[in-house]
Design an enzyme around this catalytic site. Structure first.
Site, mmCIF file in Angstrom:
data_model
loop_
_atom_site.group_PDB
_atom_site.id
_atom_site.type_symbol
_atom_site.label_atom_id
_atom_site.label_comp_id
_atom_site.label_asym_id
_atom_site.label_seq_id
_atom_site.Cartn_x
_atom_site.Cartn_y
_atom_site.Cartn_z
ATOM 1 N N GLU A 70 3.912 9.124 -0.780
ATOM 2 C CA GLU A 70 2.527 9.053 -1.255
ATOM 3 C C GLU A 70 2.027 10.408 -1.756
ATOM 4 O O GLU A 70 1.377 10.488 -2.793
ATOM 5 C CB GLU A 70 1.633 8.549 -0.110
ATOM 6 N N GLU B 82 5.042 9.428 13.897
ATOM 7 C CA GLU B 82 4.904 8.647 12.665
ATOM 8 C C GLU B 82 5.152 9.574 11.477
ATOM 9 O O GLU B 82 4.377 10.495 11.222
ATOM 10 C CB GLU B 82 3.519 8.007 12.559
ATOM 11 N N GLU C 249 0.850 -1.184 0.000
ATOM 12 C CA GLU C 249 0.000 0.000 0.000
ATOM 13 C C GLU C 249 0.890 1.240 0.000
ATOM 14 O O GLU C 249 1.772 1.376 0.856
ATOM 15 C CB GLU C 249 -0.895 -0.034 1.248
ATOM 16 N N ASP D 182 -2.926 14.249 7.128
ATOM 17 C CA ASP D 182 -2.445 12.977 6.606
ATOM 18 C C ASP D 182 -1.207 13.124 5.727
ATOM 19 O O ASP D 182 -1.325 13.046 4.505
ATOM 20 C CB ASP D 182 -3.591 12.323 5.810
ATOM 21 N N LYS E 193 0.760 10.812 13.726
ATOM 22 C CA LYS E 193 1.360 11.331 12.484
ATOM 23 C C LYS E 193 1.872 12.747 12.717
ATOM 24 O O LYS E 193 1.347 13.466 13.569
ATOM 25 C CB LYS E 193 0.328 11.329 11.354
ATOM 26 N N LYS F 63 -3.999 -0.144 13.984
ATOM 27 C CA LYS F 63 -4.873 0.894 13.426
ATOM 28 C C LYS F 63 -6.290 0.431 13.718
ATOM 29 O O LYS F 63 -6.721 -0.610 13.200
ATOM 30 C CB LYS F 63 -4.635 1.006 11.917
ATOM 31 N N HIS G 297 -4.255 18.377 0.760
ATOM 32 C CA HIS G 297 -5.202 17.344 0.346
ATOM 33 C C HIS G 297 -5.891 17.701 -0.970
ATOM 34 O O HIS G 297 -7.112 17.793 -1.050
ATOM 35 C CB HIS G 297 -6.247 17.128 1.459
ATOM 36 N N GLU H 242 -10.744 4.582 9.013
ATOM 37 C CA GLU H 242 -10.847 4.204 7.601
ATOM 38 C C GLU H 242 -11.358 2.776 7.434
ATOM 39 O O GLU H 242 -10.816 1.997 6.656
ATOM 40 C CB GLU H 242 -9.493 4.392 6.903
ATOM 41 N N TRP I 177 -12.716 12.927 2.209
ATOM 42 C CA TRP I 177 -11.729 12.437 1.239
ATOM 43 C C TRP I 177 -11.743 13.285 -0.036
ATOM 44 O O TRP I 177 -11.097 12.934 -1.015
ATOM 45 C CB TRP I 177 -11.985 10.953 0.903
ATOM 46 N N ASN J 201 -3.446 -1.589 7.632
ATOM 47 C CA ASN J 201 -4.753 -2.140 7.252
ATOM 48 C C ASN J 201 -4.538 -3.655 7.265
ATOM 49 O O ASN J 201 -4.174 -4.257 6.264
ATOM 50 C CB ASN J 201 -5.177 -1.630 5.883
HETATM 51 C C1 BDP Z 1 -3.283 7.326 4.183
HETATM 52 C C2 BDP Z 1 -3.080 6.336 3.072
HETATM 53 C C3 BDP Z 1 -3.754 5.018 3.380
HETATM 54 C C4 BDP Z 1 -3.303 4.525 4.747
HETATM 55 C C5 BDP Z 1 -3.573 5.592 5.781
HETATM 56 C C6 BDP Z 1 -3.049 5.227 7.166
HETATM 57 O O1 BDP Z 1 -3.619 6.852 1.877
HETATM 58 O O2 BDP Z 1 -3.415 4.112 2.372
HETATM 59 O O3 BDP Z 1 -3.944 3.349 5.076
HETATM 60 O O4 BDP Z 1 -2.914 6.785 5.413
HETATM 61 O O5 BDP Z 1 -2.066 5.832 7.574
HETATM 62 O O6 BDP Z 1 -2.459 8.438 3.950
HETATM 63 O O7 BDP Z 1 -3.609 4.370 7.820
#
Ligand code: BDP
Length: 710
Positions: free
Chosen positions: A403, A397, A177, A375, A370, A297, A531, A301, A553, A220
């Site tokens: 990404e 984190e 991912e 994000d 984070k 986690k 974003h 999400e 999102w 995930n």
């Molecule tokens: C987001 C990513 C997603 C991750 C999520 C996370 O797009 O793929 O699962 O963070 O940190 O930025 O859990």
């Protein structure tokens, strides 16, 4: 004929000189300066070390391999030091070191630190543990790789945080991912029987920068990783990594008791569930006695978590913490939580959720936060949770994989971003309460401390897909070891080991790298925008993303552009996210005069005509920021091109091609974003900014169904 021969010769030479990046910063290329080489040889032709443990053996092996390359010489072993000897070991495994009275220094460095000291003509690399000696050996070799003097050394070094871990977002089917460097390194199908030599090189590379943990699986999570079959595979990796001081951790899927345990619930307060986790953990530790623990986690999400059962994050984390605690394990519980059902600003949700839980977690729980509240954007102000939970250890984190910063090709040196966050002042206990002091435990006196980096590593031959991705792996490790290092000092180390010690080359590459992250911010999300990337895959610009099943999102949720202006009002007149910061910081971010312009549209919604510090209107400033980003990439290209012939052809060409991709994509971002925002501002794009070569509709219709990492 002669000409053909010459061509052939040139071709062969260029193949021989080609470098594919596999060796990272551990290239150990021969030192050409003969005087320097003989100075080193003088001090480095014999060593004394007790190689009885796998870690000591690894340290000696590294030394031999490095000196063989650097000095073209086989260092030989001796039974006792006799001057001009390299002595490696701990007071426990070496009677010579035990007699050296290094207690004062040794007391300072804990379990992982090291000392490198010149004594009686010998060079001594020592520590309290074997792994400390290994770290010291890598540091020593770094000095030699950087052509530094080694005659009179007295280096005492120890890590500022305890858990220095990579987070691999690797799936069991080997997709990664947000991975842009091929597939997962972990070849689950061939494990446990086949140990790919790459695993060892991976562990070496991590040890060389002090990384001491790796979370093998995606946040995930897939519960299957906790089944017996996979535990055996994880054990094989743990065994391979152990000599290098690298512990393995796993992500734990909260609903695992249901999915693989056959229970009806995963309620953390249910006795059967608690017992299931205890048994599962016992099973893991039986196979892997030094297993690090879990990363979780939960309720984020779509991931399951304690809130599915009306319980809190503390209930969930503590239940797992109780299971790993008898074995010395930890739980890294992520604060990356937000919900589209919650109407409040997404930037506020993690704080709202976690702040009330301060002091409610077990001692072996650390909350992983984070760097920013949204994000991993190209630029975010620091997360308001830092400093706000004094009774709870918080770990950082960072995202190493790019990404949101150009993915597999753009050059963005991220130490600049990491340092910006670490050095930010939370004012939690007055001036000087930096994020770094929260993270290293010194502000609130925590022993459990850590820093995690979401890995950018995959099966690509050069590990990170792009050569400069290696610098981000490197700088993450170095900053986790010592957050006081400057981004410039780290980049210098990396360049000298990865490319060359030649001063002009070092200077040029430094210039290319040091402004690179700012360039990305400028051509993607300047002035505090965030974003605005493409939907789903996050590749390329998508400021128009709207009307999706989750508002949080979309892009329009964040930039809020309208006829009047642009930006997210997070002051008291808006979402009041500023109130989550300590008063000094809240005041600064709230005030239009004091808020740094780099965060302006993060905290304020302002008219297009608003006058910026430059005297320009906000609209014009935005246009020129985008252009500045594009221009910076042009300068990076020019600088890089000047290195032709100074760095090997293979890496030179890759970087050159990738910089062209970056330039094209920077223009794409500029064109798409400015045309889109112009539909609101109604103002002309200044004439000195090149015209977009397509219409807004063209950019909006681009689609990338197979973009990598998704
Ligand atoms: C987001 C990513 C997603 C991750 C999520 C996370 O797009 O793929 O699962 O963070 O940190 O930025 O859990």
């Amino acid at each position: 004929m002669k000409f053909k021969l010459l061509l052939f010769f040139l071709f062969v030479t260029s193949i021989c000189l080609a470098e594919d990046g596999y060796d990272l910063w551990l290239r150990y290329k021969p030192i050409e300066d003969t005087a320097l080489k003989s100075q080193y040889k003088e001090l480095l032709h014999k060593y004394v070390a007790n190689e009885s443990s796998p870690t000591m053996a690894a340290a000696v092996q590294e030394l031999k391999c490095a000196l063989n390359g650097l000095l073209d010489y086989q260092i030989t072993t001796e039974s006792k030091p006799s001057g001009k000897t390299l002595l490696m070991g701990t007071p426990e495994n070496s009677k010579y070191i035990a007699s050296m009275k290094l207690d004062k220094d040794l007391q300072k460095i804990g379990n992982e630190g090291f000392i490198i000291i010149s004594q009686k003509g010998n060079t001594v690399i020592t520590a309290n543990t074997d792994v400390g000696v290994l770290y010291g050996t890598f540091h020593f070799l770094q000095l030699v790789q950087m052509h530094q003097p080694i005659e009179r050394l007295h280096i005492v070094s120890s890590p500022k945080v305890k858990l220095r871990v990579l987070n691999h977002w690797d799936n069991l089917d080997r997709t990664v991912e947000r991975g842009y460097a091929g597939f997962s390194l972990w070849d689950w199908h061939k494990l446990p029987d086949y140990i790919d030599p790459k695993y060892i090189d991976y562990a070496r590379a991590n040890a060389s920068i002090g990384i001491n943990g790796t979370v093998l699986t995606n946040v995930n999570a897939n519960a299957l990783i906790l089944t017996d079959t996979y535990i055996q595979k994880v054990k094989a990796l743990a065994d391979a990594f152990r000599p290098y001081g690298l512990k393995v951790y796993l992500t734990a899927r909260f609903s695992a008791p249901i999915e693989i345990g056959g229970l009806k619930t995963a309620d953390p307060l249910n006795e059967e569930v608690k017992q299931w986790w205890k048994d599962k953990v016992d099973e893991i530790y039986k196979a892997i006695p030094d297993f690090g623990g879990f990363l979780v986690k939960a309720n984020s999400e779509g991931q399951p978590g304690p809130q599915n059962y009306g319980r809190t994050h503390a209930d969930g984390a503590n239940m797992m913490a109780d299971a790993v605690s008898p074995h010395g394990g930890v739980v890294m519980w992520r604060a990356f939580v937000y919900s589209n059902e919650e109407p409040d600003d997404r930037a506020k949700q993690a704080y709202n959720e976690f702040k009330p839980l301060d002091g409610k977690f077990r001692e072996n729980v650390i909350i992983q936060v984070k760097n920013g509240a949204i994000d991993f954007q190209p630029r975010e102000p620091f997360h308001p949770l830092f400093g706000a939970m004094p009774k709870t250890p918080l770990m950082m984190e960072f995202q190493i994989t790019q990404e949101y910063l150009g993915q597999g090709t753009h050059l963005a040196y991220l130490a600049e971003m990491y340092k910006e966050c670490l050095d930010a002042d939370t004012y939690a206990q007055g001036k000087g309460s930096t994020v770094a002091k929260v993270i290293d435990g010194s502000l609130d006196n925590h022993q459990l401390t850590g820093m995690a980096g979401v890995s950018n590593i995959g099966t690509d031959r050069n590990w990170t897909g792009q050569i400069f991705g290696q610098a981000n792996w490197y700088c993450f490790g170095r900053l986790a070891w010592d957050h006081q290092l400057t981004s410039e000092a780290i980049v210098e180390e990396w360049i000298r080991m990865t490319f060359s010690n030649e001063p002009q080359t070092v200077k040029t590459i430094k210039n290319v790298m040091l402004g690179s992250r700012e360039a990305v911010v400028n051509y993607m999300t300047p002035l505090g925008l965030h974003h605005m990337m493409g939907w789903g895959h996050h590749y390329g610009p998508g400021p128009w993303v709207a009307n999706k099943h989750r508002a949080d999102w979309t892009s329009v949720y964040y930039h809020k552009a309208d006829k009047e202006g642009i930006g997210f009002d997070r002051t008291a007149s808006g979402s009041n996210a500023v109130s989550q910061y300590f008063p000094e910081v809240a005041k600064q971010f709230s005030s239009l005069d004091e808020c740094p312009e780099k965060y302006l549209l993060w905290f304020h919604h302002l008219p297009w005509t608003y006058t910026m510090k430059s005297g320009r209107s906000l609209w014009d400033e935005l246009c020129y920021k985008y252009q500045a980003g594009v221009d910076s990439v042009g300068q990076m290209q020019e600088q890089w091109n000047s290195l032709q012939g100074k760095v090997d052809e293979e890496r030179f060409d890759q970087v050159k091609s990738f910089l062209q991709i970056q330039k094209n994509e920077a223009e794409w971002w500029r064109n798409a974003c400015l045309l889109y925002f112009q539909t609101f501002s109604g103002k002309p794009i200044p004439d000195d900014i090149p015209k977009a070569d397509h219409t807004l509709e063209y950019y909006e219709e681009l689609s990338f169904p197979y973009a990598p990492g998704h």
